[in-house]
Design a protein around this motif. Structure first.
Motif, PDB file in Angstrom:
ATOM      1  N   GLY A   1       0.811  -1.209   0.000  1.00 50.19           N
ATOM      2  CA  GLY A   1       0.000   0.000   0.000  1.00 50.19           C
ATOM      3  C   GLY A   1       0.841   1.253   0.000  1.00 50.19           C
ATOM      4  N   SER A   2       0.192   2.379   0.347  1.00 45.79           N
ATOM      5  CA  SER A   2       0.887   3.648   0.366  1.00 45.79           C
ATOM      6  C   SER A   2       0.626   4.345   1.697  1.00 45.79           C
ATOM      7  CB  SER A   2       0.395   4.535  -0.775  1.00 45.79           C
ATOM      8  OG  SER A   2      -0.949   4.911  -0.544  1.00 45.79           O
TER       9      SER A   2
ATOM     10  N   ARG B   1      -0.657   7.260   2.171  1.00 51.74           N
ATOM     11  CA  ARG B   1      -1.933   7.980   2.210  1.00 51.74           C
ATOM     12  C   ARG B   1      -3.142   7.058   2.225  1.00 51.74           C
ATOM     13  NH1 ARG B   1      -2.504  11.416  -2.489  1.00 51.74           N
ATOM     14  NH2 ARG B   1      -0.935  10.115  -3.455  1.00 51.74           N
ATOM     15  N   LYS B   2      -3.081   5.939   1.506  1.00 53.75           N
ATOM     16  CA  LYS B   2      -4.269   5.102   1.358  1.00 53.75           C
ATOM     17  C   LYS B   2      -4.275   3.855   2.232  1.00 53.75           C
ATOM     18  CE  LYS B   2      -6.334   5.673  -2.949  1.00 53.75           C
ATOM     19  NZ  LYS B   2      -6.539   5.187  -4.295  1.00 53.75           N
ATOM     20  N   GLY B   3      -3.141   3.431   2.739  1.00 48.16           N
ATOM     21  CA  GLY B   3      -3.107   2.227   3.564  1.00 48.16           C
ATOM     22  C   GLY B   3      -2.984   0.986   2.707  1.00 48.16           C
TER      23      GLY B   3
ATOM     24  N   TYR C   1      -2.609   0.258   6.749  1.00 46.13           N
ATOM     25  CA  TYR C   1      -1.622   0.698   7.732  1.00 46.13           C
ATOM     26  C   TYR C   1      -1.246  -0.484   8.611  1.00 46.13           C
ATOM     27  CZ  TYR C   1      -3.672   4.976   6.085  1.00 46.13           C
ATOM     28  OH  TYR C   1      -4.142   5.968   5.274  1.00 46.13           O
TER      29      TYR C   1
END
Length: 137
Positions: free
Chosen positions: A56-57, A59-61, A63
């Motif tokens: 993921g990233s 910002r977007k997860g 998490y």
């Protein structure tokens, strides 16, 4: 309320056992989560957790937690039906601590016999995993 000492217990077996108890309506407190053992070679275990974190990233997860108590709590939560009220309520009844808080110092700590680590070598503690993931200790 059950207070369970996570010292030298196997990560997956402990998580499955706790999830079962939570679904049966018990309140669980786990202390010494940083001493829970993840079995396998050091390179394999740390690589697997690092790969999970890197999905993921920012910002977007998704998490992925970086502290030992949150890693253990997430693994327990992943074994519960969190999207249903029963599973969400069960996860709320679970508290996980890295060490032993002051309020539980004098309490009698239980252990899970089914999750004992019988291996002498080839395991990594959750504390080492958390430090490798960038957890601040």
């Amino acid at each position: 309320m059950k207070i369970i000492d996570g010292n030298n217990l196997v990560y997956g077996r402990l998580s499955a056992h706790i999830a079962k108890l939570l679904l049966n309506g018990e309140e669980i407190v786990i202390v010494n989560a940083d001493k829970v053992a993840v079995t396998g070679s050091r390179e394999f275990v740390l690589g697997k957790f690092r790969a999970r974190r890197d999905i993921g990233s920012v910002r977007k997860g998704p998490y992925y937690p970086r502290t030992s108590n949150q890693i253990l709590r997430r693994s327990i939560g992943d074994m519960l039906p969190k999207k249903k009220a029963r599973g969400a309520d069960a996860l709320r009844r679970c508290k996980v601590f890295s060490g032993v808080p002051v309020e539980f110092k004098d309490s009698s700590l239980e252990t899970v016999e089914a999750a004992k680590n019988d291996r002498v070598s080839r395991y990594v503690t959750l504390n080492e995993v958390a430090k490798n993931l960038g957890g601040k200790y």
